[in-house]
Scaffold this active site. Sequence first.
Site, PDB file in Angstrom:
ATOM      1  N   CYS A  56       0.760  -1.174  -0.021  1.00 33.02           N
ATOM      2  CA  CYS A  56       0.132  -0.033   0.084  1.00 33.02           C
ATOM      3  C   CYS A  56       0.951   1.145   0.031  1.00 33.02           C
ATOM      4  O   CYS A  56       0.684   2.142  -0.753  1.00 33.02           O
ATOM      5  CB  CYS A  56      -1.060  -0.142   1.272  1.00 33.02           C
ATOM      6  N   CYS A  99       7.468   3.790   6.219  1.00 36.86           N
ATOM      7  CA  CYS A  99       6.729   3.862   4.769  1.00 36.86           C
ATOM      8  C   CYS A  99       7.619   3.090   3.330  1.00 36.86           C
ATOM      9  O   CYS A  99       6.910   2.439   2.666  1.00 36.86           O
ATOM     10  CB  CYS A  99       6.037   4.877   4.487  1.00 36.86           C
TER      11      CYS A  99
END
Length: 247
Positions: A127, A234
């Site tokens: 994602c 991330c």
Amino acid sequence: MTVLINNLVADTPEHEYARKLSAKYEGWNAESILRDVIEHEFAGTIAMTSSFGADAAALLHLVAKIDRTTPVIFLDTDRHFFQTLQYRDELVEQLGLTNLVNLRPALEDVRALDPKNTLFQSDPDACCNFRKTRPLAAVTKDYAAWISGRKRHQASTRANLSVVEYDGRGFKINPLANWTAQDVTDYIRANGLPEHPLVEQGYPSIGCFTCTKPVEAGQDARSGRWAGQDKTECGIHLSVYEDGEGI
């Protein structure tokens, strides 16, 4: 070109230059570092990234004092708290920033990879990859260096953060590396900057609403990011050697 010796990445002239710059800047204050990289070392070839999160106002203000036309890249993942988007617009207007770049994931990636908007649950790395890493990589390749707001105090994984890094793509400047949480608070207050509205609700680090929770007293500032998972970053700050690209 990436060179491997016994399966290890060999030093390059860029890595050596990053170490020299980092040693040079270690004793400098943040504004002096920024002025040197924006006006001299990487003049015309540098951008900054901003999450417009809890600490963002301090670095944005410092950059605006030097050059308000510096590109400011914001990764609009379509998963931000609405307060973050409002805060972004407020800071851009107040600081007079003239070159905001809003990056969104490619529509074809959204349709192909996350049609039900549930990928964050089954594969948060994937994602983050298509919502943040891919869009950013497509833009930062056009710059020799980019400015990051990372700090050593934020997490154990950032404790040894250098002021200047080379990640295999370009130079990364961390002018606030040695700032503490109190340093950030003091700067924001001293300069009359607005605070992100979620800070008072226990969010010292703010990402996507799907993957960010409030933090308990005494925890790492980033412990509310992907809470309960092994994930701590991330992916945008991984080098090409860590994520395998180019090897």
